[in-house]
Scaffold this motif. Structure first.
Motif, PDB file in Angstrom:
ATOM      1  N   MET A   1      23.612  32.925   8.630  1.00 33.50           N
ATOM      2  CA  MET A   1      23.437  33.551   9.947  1.00 33.50           C
ATOM      3  C   MET A   1      24.573  34.513  10.229  1.00 33.50           C
ATOM      4  N   LEU A   2      24.238  35.655  10.774  1.00 31.93           N
ATOM      5  CA  LEU A   2      25.250  36.623  11.154  1.00 31.93           C
ATOM      6  C   LEU A   2      25.612  36.454  12.614  1.00 31.93           C
ATOM      7  N   TYR A   3      26.899  36.546  12.897  1.00 34.53           N
ATOM      8  CA  TYR A   3      27.298  36.618  14.310  1.00 34.53           C
ATOM      9  C   TYR A   3      26.779  37.924  14.890  1.00 34.53           C
ATOM     10  N   ALA A   4      26.221  37.882  16.098  1.00 31.88           N
ATOM     11  CA  ALA A   4      25.615  39.082  16.685  1.00 31.88           C
ATOM     12  C   ALA A   4      26.102  39.375  18.095  1.00 31.88           C
ATOM     13  N   GLN A   5      27.155  38.692  18.528  1.00 29.89           N
ATOM     14  CA  GLN A   5      27.731  39.063  19.820  1.00 29.89           C
ATOM     15  C   GLN A   5      29.203  38.695  19.850  1.00 29.89           C
ATOM     16  N   VAL A   6      29.927  39.377  20.766  1.00 32.42           N
ATOM     17  CA  VAL A   6      31.351  39.104  20.978  1.00 32.42           C
ATOM     18  C   VAL A   6      31.531  38.784  22.450  1.00 32.42           C
ATOM     19  N   HIS A   7      32.271  37.749  22.738  1.00 34.17           N
ATOM     20  CA  HIS A   7      32.496  37.378  24.139  1.00 34.17           C
ATOM     21  C   HIS A   7      34.000  37.394  24.395  1.00 34.17           C
ATOM     22  N   LEU A   8      34.442  38.307  25.246  1.00 34.10           N
ATOM     23  CA  LEU A   8      35.864  38.430  25.572  1.00 34.10           C
ATOM     24  C   LEU A   8      36.055  38.162  27.058  1.00 34.10           C
ATOM     25  N   THR A   9      37.102  37.439  27.397  1.00 31.12           N
ATOM     26  CA  THR A   9      37.344  37.108  28.806  1.00 31.12           C
ATOM     27  C   THR A   9      38.803  37.334  29.170  1.00 31.12           C
ATOM     28  N   LEU A  10      39.039  37.556  30.441  1.00 31.05           N
ATOM     29  CA  LEU A  10      40.394  37.476  30.974  1.00 31.05           C
ATOM     30  C   LEU A  10      40.658  36.025  31.362  1.00 31.05           C
ATOM     31  N   PRO A  11      41.929  35.629  31.379  1.00 33.67           N
ATOM     32  CA  PRO A  11      42.235  34.268  31.819  1.00 33.67           C
ATOM     33  C   PRO A  11      41.836  34.060  33.285  1.00 33.67           C
ATOM     34  N   ALA A  12      41.518  32.806  33.630  1.00 32.90           N
ATOM     35  CA  ALA A  12      41.031  32.504  34.987  1.00 32.90           C
ATOM     36  C   ALA A  12      42.054  32.876  36.053  1.00 32.90           C
ATOM     37  N   TRP A  13      43.346  32.854  35.707  1.00 35.79           N
ATOM     38  CA  TRP A  13      44.369  33.096  36.735  1.00 35.79           C
ATOM     39  C   TRP A  13      44.290  34.496  37.340  1.00 35.79           C
ATOM     40  N   VAL A  14      43.668  35.461  36.667  1.00 39.00           N
ATOM     41  CA  VAL A  14      43.639  36.813  37.253  1.00 39.00           C
ATOM     42  C   VAL A  14      42.949  36.823  38.615  1.00 39.00           C
ATOM     43  N   GLN A  15      41.984  35.919  38.804  1.00 38.72           N
ATOM     44  CA  GLN A  15      41.265  35.906  40.091  1.00 38.72           C
ATOM     45  C   GLN A  15      42.200  35.544  41.238  1.00 38.72           C
ATOM     46  N   GLU A  16      43.182  34.711  40.971  1.00 37.17           N
ATOM     47  CA  GLU A  16      44.116  34.310  42.037  1.00 37.17           C
ATOM     48  C   GLU A  16      45.340  35.212  42.111  1.00 37.17           C
ATOM     49  N   ARG A  17      45.758  35.751  40.971  1.00 39.39           N
ATOM     50  CA  ARG A  17      47.032  36.462  40.934  1.00 39.39           C
ATOM     51  C   ARG A  17      46.917  37.962  41.190  1.00 39.39           C
ATOM     52  N   VAL A  18      45.711  38.493  41.192  1.00 37.84           N
ATOM     53  CA  VAL A  18      45.552  39.931  41.399  1.00 37.84           C
ATOM     54  C   VAL A  18      44.921  40.174  42.766  1.00 37.84           C
ATOM     55  N   ASP A  19      45.595  40.961  43.598  1.00 35.12           N
ATOM     56  CA  ASP A  19      45.105  41.256  44.942  1.00 35.12           C
ATOM     57  C   ASP A  19      44.228  42.504  44.886  1.00 35.12           C
ATOM     58  N   THR A  20      42.920  42.307  44.881  1.00 35.55           N
ATOM     59  CA  THR A  20      41.991  43.435  44.791  1.00 35.55           C
ATOM     60  C   THR A  20      41.673  44.009  46.168  1.00 35.55           C
ATOM     61  N   ALA A  21      42.185  43.388  47.224  1.00 29.54           N
ATOM     62  CA  ALA A  21      41.889  43.871  48.578  1.00 29.54           C
ATOM     63  C   ALA A  21      42.782  45.038  48.972  1.00 29.54           C
ATOM     64  N   ARG A  22      43.945  45.151  48.346  1.00 26.23           N
ATOM     65  CA  ARG A  22      44.906  46.194  48.737  1.00 26.23           C
ATOM     66  C   ARG A  22      44.741  47.432  47.866  1.00 26.23           C
ATOM     67  N   ASP A  23      45.381  48.516  48.292  1.00 28.47           N
ATOM     68  CA  ASP A  23      45.440  49.681  47.409  1.00 28.47           C
ATOM     69  C   ASP A  23      46.844  49.780  46.810  1.00 28.47           C
ATOM     70  N   TYR A  24      46.940  50.568  45.759  1.00 23.97           N
ATOM     71  CA  TYR A  24      48.173  50.726  44.994  1.00 23.97           C
ATOM     72  C   TYR A  24      48.477  52.226  44.953  1.00 23.97           C
ATOM     73  N   PRO A  25      49.083  52.744  46.042  1.00 25.41           N
ATOM     74  CA  PRO A  25      49.101  54.198  46.235  1.00 25.41           C
ATOM     75  C   PRO A  25      49.976  54.987  45.267  1.00 25.41           C
ATOM     76  N   GLY A  26      51.092  54.457  44.850  1.00 28.00           N
ATOM     77  CA  GLY A  26      52.003  55.240  44.020  1.00 28.00           C
ATOM     78  C   GLY A  26      51.924  54.859  42.553  1.00 28.00           C
ATOM     79  N   ASP A  27      52.458  55.729  41.700  1.00 27.56           N
ATOM     80  CA  ASP A  27      52.504  55.421  40.268  1.00 27.56           C
ATOM     81  C   ASP A  27      53.295  54.137  40.018  1.00 27.56           C
ATOM     82  N   ALA A  28      54.404  53.974  40.740  1.00 22.58           N
ATOM     83  CA  ALA A  28      55.250  52.795  40.533  1.00 22.58           C
ATOM     84  C   ALA A  28      54.515  51.517  40.934  1.00 22.58           C
ATOM     85  N   ASP A  29      53.711  51.577  42.006  1.00 16.57           N
ATOM     86  CA  ASP A  29      52.927  50.397  42.416  1.00 16.57           C
ATOM     87  C   ASP A  29      51.932  50.011  41.327  1.00 16.57           C
TER      88      ASP A  29
END
Ligand SMILES: [Zn+2]
Length: 186
Positions: A1-29
């Motif tokens: 049997m040949l593998y026919a798919q690849v499944h890649l994930t980010l770690p679960a912690w990104v959901q808690e550690r990344v604030d998607t509600a804010r904006d990141y206005p500057g290059d440094a941010d």
């Protein structure tokens, strides 16, 4: 049997550690977020010391990425490629700026030879970089691979603005810490 798919994930912690509600206005941010992702990835032992994020014209996050090479046994699962692939799935287009720009990628360290190539095709307008390749190679066991001599000029010729050395010392600190204590483990 040949593998026919690849499944890649980010770690679960990104959901808690990344604030998607804010904006990141500057290059440094934007680069600060990429560096924070690199730091937490090492702390959580969920991959190597690299983080990246794709931002839309409104300075908000479209997708983030961290290095997942060892957890997924996948040499292409770098922070930048993960961020590009996830942004492309979210926007449902292989060229992120196809429907208007500018699209920005912020990365904790200079793209390797593979991520450089991926950057050419991803459809971004700006590339923001923390640490340099020589920092990565001096502070960790990683090899960045061969790049064109004038890789910045080659990207700029294709309409991609490159800004380097943003929060470079903070990015170097994560690499140094990884190299001194965890080098090559994850
Ligand atoms: Zn890479």
């Amino acid at each position: 049997m040949l593998y026919a798919q690849v499944h890649l994930t980010l770690p679960a912690w990104v959901q808690e550690r990344v604030d998607t509600a804010r904006d990141y206005p500057g290059d440094a941010d934007k680069v600060a977020l990429a560096i924070e992702l690199s730091r937490v990835n090492v702390e959580a032992q969920s991959g190597g010391p690299f983080g990246a994020a794709v931002f839309g014209p409104d300075d908000r996050i479209i997708a983030v990425g961290v290095n997942r090479v060892l957890p997924h046994a996948c040499s292409v699962a770098h922070a930048e490629t993960m961020a590009y692939m996830l942004a492309q799935q979210r926007l449902q287009t292989p060229r992120l700026n196809e429907y208007g720009g500018p699209i920005t990628l912020a990365t904790s360290s200079q793209p390797c030879c593979m991520c450089y190539g991926a950057t050419v095709w991803a459809g971004i307008d700006r590339l923001l970089i923390g640490a340099r390749a020589e920092d990565v190679e001096a502070l960790t066991p990683f090899d960045e691979g061969p790049l064109p001599e004038d890789w910045v000029g080659a990207l700029q010729q294709r309409g991609i603005e490159v800004v380097r050395d943003i929060r470079r010392e903070a990015a170097r600190a994560v690499l140094r810490s990884y190299g001194e204590t965890d080098g090559g483990k994850y």
